[in-house]
Design a protein around this motif. Structure first.
Motif, PDB file in Angstrom:
ATOM      1  N   ASP A 225      98.366 -36.324  50.370  1.00  9.45           N
ATOM      2  CA  ASP A 225      99.022 -36.658  49.100  1.00  9.45           C
ATOM      3  C   ASP A 225      98.048 -37.373  48.165  1.00  9.45           C
ATOM      4  OD1 ASP A 225     100.971 -37.116  47.162  1.00  9.45           O
ATOM      5  OD2 ASP A 225     101.647 -38.976  48.128  1.00  9.45           O
ATOM      6  N   TYR A 226      97.694 -36.697  47.096  1.00 12.16           N
ATOM      7  CA  TYR A 226      96.802 -37.337  46.122  1.00 12.16           C
ATOM      8  C   TYR A 226      97.546 -37.705  44.854  1.00 12.16           C
ATOM      9  CZ  TYR A 226      96.020 -32.471  44.426  1.00 12.16           C
ATOM     10  OH  TYR A 226      96.148 -31.184  43.957  1.00 12.16           O
ATOM     11  N   VAL A 229      98.242 -35.175  40.233  1.00 15.11           N
ATOM     12  CA  VAL A 229      99.172 -34.152  39.764  1.00 15.11           C
ATOM     13  C   VAL A 229     100.596 -34.710  39.826  1.00 15.11           C
ATOM     14  CG1 VAL A 229     100.174 -31.902  40.327  1.00 15.11           C
ATOM     15  CG2 VAL A 229      97.695 -32.223  40.394  1.00 15.11           C
ATOM     16  N   GLU A 231     104.061 -34.591  40.537  1.00 13.55           N
ATOM     17  CA  GLU A 231     104.899 -33.706  41.354  1.00 13.55           C
ATOM     18  C   GLU A 231     106.291 -33.525  40.770  1.00 13.55           C
ATOM     19  OE1 GLU A 231     104.871 -35.385  45.282  1.00 13.55           O
ATOM     20  OE2 GLU A 231     102.687 -35.280  45.456  1.00 13.55           O
ATOM     21  N   GLU A 252     100.194 -33.222  50.384  1.00 13.53           N
ATOM     22  CA  GLU A 252     100.357 -33.263  48.938  1.00 13.53           C
ATOM     23  C   GLU A 252     101.634 -32.511  48.528  1.00 13.53           C
ATOM     24  OE1 GLU A 252      99.506 -34.539  46.225  1.00 13.53           O
ATOM     25  OE2 GLU A 252     100.105 -33.043  44.745  1.00 13.53           O
ATOM     26  N   GLY A 253     102.434 -33.142  47.660  1.00 16.41           N
ATOM     27  CA  GLY A 253     103.716 -32.552  47.293  1.00 16.41           C
ATOM     28  C   GLY A 253     103.619 -31.338  46.399  1.00 16.41           C
TER      29      GLY A 253
HETATM   30 CA    CA Z   1     100.695 -36.258  45.129  1.00 13.17          CA
END
Ligand code: CA
Length: 675
Positions: A225-226, A229, A231, A252-253
């Motif tokens: 998960d970064y 972006v 989500e 990451e979602g």
């Molecule tokens: Ca994320």
């Protein structure tokens, strides 16, 4: 990875404590000095933050300097007020615990610590394994329910040595988002589960393309998960490489079909891994433990202020990542964290390999522990990384997991910038050419690449462009490549360095460049789409560029079918012949013999003695990077012609008796003989 600006610590040193301010919020955190932080008790349990079963839920937070700690329980990801607040009790080794006598499946939670007399912001913690939209709250889910059918029998490919792998580096969105991809779940984990995908022109795409190409492993750009972006607003704010970590232990979602449901991203990532494994392809994850997206507001800072980072003498964040901070693997709990995190991905998601971003920010002891403990889970797992930093670090050079220190790291490989820059020209100068594009002076550095930076009696390291000594003790410590997500794609590099050449001529150079990579000792690595001559419109740092720059147009596969077939055969050649995959420096020194060549941009060598058990007694590789034909003399024997003038066939194109032979400009001649 990309460079970007973050908050900068600006307050001067205050006696007795390090002060650091987040300018954006005006908040100050009074951080203990390094000698105090280094002495804090560590905790190596794998039960940190959350354990849940059918009868109970336990929260365990590592926060040795907190004065108090609590857990906020929420009914969902959005409700503003917690349904319950649990005060935590101080436990052993810097931990705090709170228990609930029932399973809290379906709930969300955050931690909050009282530090230096005030309550810090809420955080999902550093061990959140499931999170809601944008990762601000952790979620309590039943992981067993996220397993795809047959997961208990899921296995990645067996890899005896890393250099048996052929690594394909890809970004989820690049790979599937273009309208021509024929893939339904564009830009998602699920894109790699779709069978029988075809481009708008009828060529194989997606997982079928990977199988056709023959790569053994995909290396997926950051998929934890970064931060960047949004989500909640997909897909309009849709692209980032992902080198801005938020939650290291949750997917990451934006790569899931429903970021709001914490179980969906987990299940879909597992489905991706399973589909690749079913296709015989392993999954390497790009991991970025070297820095976090935020400084004072990161999950590290909000659970153990100061502890997880290195600082300058004035108390500001040191910045070997070029992204505003660097983590401190030399502190015990950070080392525990990195080791346990990769082990978690290997266990829960069956990940087959890890690529460490800016690995030299970490210390060699930590990296050795990473490799050792991963091998205990699965001997086929391999680890490699960037053996450099993006800036200076307080960590002493001799302790850094640098390329130059790789001989002291068992089971770790590093990228060879030697071969990369020597073959195609230096990465910092778009117009610069290299061995494969006609610039003399790179011959010895290409030879360093061919022998995987191991000691060889015929390679003069003092003539190396980048490295001046044989830094690898084994070819299994080297990743060879000519391009990756960073910097210009090979297509763009060739366009900028050969502006007067035709596309056909540039593709001759691409074939030669990759022939060098795939026939060299060490592990070959390629960037997704190179095989169909994808470009990025000349953008060298496309970390947040739109899809119009980053997406692979799959219609190129038709147009560049000849190039694609060359890559496919090159990979098949390597996989069929262990001579290209020797596992010891001694074997390379004994079996590789360079021929004397005086012409610039000409290298000729043999791999002799049925090397590494190969059926071929001798393989002759002649590389002509010059703009004109080369005349070479080859021993008289019954040779099979494997590659010549931009054509390649592992089963043989032709036969020859050797003697005087012509190697056309910008091409490789590969010959083999059985006796
Ligand atoms: Ca994320």
């Amino acid at each position: 990875m990309s460079l970007k600006l973050h908050d900068i610590c600006a307050l001067p040193l205050v006696a007795g404590a390090l002060m650091c301010s987040n300018i954006a919020t005006g908040q100050e955190l009074k951080i203990s000095p390094d000698n105090v932080l280094s002495q804090l008790p560590a905790y190596n349990g794998t039960d940190l933050e959350l354990t849940v079963d059918n009868n109970s839920t336990r929260f365990t937070l590592w926060s040795p300097e907190a004065r108090a700690a609590r857990v906020n329980i929420y009914d969902n990801n959005n409700t503003p007020t917690p349904s319950q607040v649990l005060e935590m009790t101080r436990g052993a080794n810097g931990t705090w615990t709170a228990d609930v006598d029932r399973p809290l499946y379906g709930k969300f939670y955050t931690f909050q610590i009282n530090f230096d007399g005030r309550w810090l912001d809420e955080t999902p913690g550093v061990w959140a394994k499931a999170v809601g939209t944008n990762g601000h709250r952790a979620a309590i889910i039943d992981f067993a329910a996220t397993n795809p059918e047959g997961w208990e029998n899921d296995r990645g490919p067996v890899v005896k040595n890393i250099n048996d792998a052929v690594i394909y580096e890809m970004h989820h969105r690049d790979f599937s988002v273009h309208p021509s991809s024929g893939i339904v779940n564009k830009g998602k984990f699920l894109a790699l589960t779709e069978q029988d995908a075809r481009s708008s022109l009828g060529d194989k795409t997606g997982i079928d393309h990977l199988k056709e190409l023959g790569v053994t492993h995909v290396h997926i750009l950051p998929s934890y998960d970064y931060n960047s972006v949004d989500e909640a607003n997909l897909p309009s704010n849709g692209y980032n490489w992902g080198y801005d970590p938020l939650n290291y232990n949750a997917p990451e979602g934006s790569y899931s079909t429903n970021p709001a449901d914490p179980a969906v991203r987990v299940r879909e990532m597992k489905e991706m891994v399973k589909a690749l494994h079913d296709a015989g392809i392993g999954v390497v994850m790009d991991v970025v433990y070297n820095h976090t997206a935020d400084n004072d507001k990161s999950n590290f800072s909000l659970t153990a202020p100061g502890y997880y980072y290195r600082h300058r003498p004035d108390g500001s964040y040191s910045d070997a990542s070029g992204c505003g901070n660097e983590t401190a693997s030399d502190r015990q709990q950070m080392q525990n964290y990195i080791v346990n995190s990769v082990k978690y991905w290997a266990d829960e998601y069956h990940i087959d390999g890890f690529r460490f971003d800016l690995m030299a920010i970490h210390d060699t002891e930590t990296m050795n522990r990473v490799a050792r403990e991963l091998k205990e889970i699965n001997p086929s797992i391999f680890v490699y990384g960037e053996g450099w930093t993006a800036g200076d670090s307080p960590l002493p050079v001799e302790r850094r997991a640098l390329k130059e220190n790789v001989a002291r790291m068992d089971g770790i490989a590093v990228f060879s910038d030697d071969i990369r820059d020597a073959v195609k020209g230096h990465y910092t100068d778009a117009a610069d050419r290299g061995f494969a594009t006609g610039k003399p002076g790179n011959e010895e550095t290409v030879k360093i690449g061919i022998v995987a930076a191991t000691a060889h009696p015929q390679v003069d390291y003092t003539k190396g462009n980048n490295s001046k000594f044989a830094y690898a003790s084994s070819p299994t410590q080297i990743i060879n490549y000519v391009s990756c997500h960073d910097d210009l794609t090979l297509t763009d590099k060739l366009a900028k360095s050969l502006p007067d050449k035709s596309v056909a001529d540039r593709q001759r150079a691409a074939k030669l460049a990759q022939t060098i990579v795939f026939t060299s000792q060490g592990t070959p690595f390629m960037f997704a789409g190179e095989e169909i001559f994808r470009d990025k419109k000349g953008v060298h740092n496309s970390y947040k560029s739109p899809d119009s720059i980053n997406a692979i147009n799959w219609e190129l596969k038709k147009e560049n079918a000849d190039l694609f077939n060359y890559y496919r055969n090159l990979i098949a050649l390597r996989k069929a012949h262990p001579a290209f995959r020797m596992t010891s420096a001694r074997d390379i020194a004994n079996n590789i013999v360079f021929d004397k060549t005086d012409a610039p941009n000409l290298i000729s060598y043999s791999i002799k003695n049925n090397a590494n058990g190969d059926e071929w007694k001798e393989i002759k590789v002649i590389l002509n990077g010059a703009d004109s034909d080369a005349l070479v003399k080859v021993d008289k024997a019954d040779w099979i012609v494997i590659a010549r003038d931009g054509q390649i066939n592992p089963d043989g194109l032709d036969t020859t008796r050797g003697g005087n032979m012509t190697v056309p400009a910008t091409s490789a001649l590969i010959l083999a003989r059985v006796k």
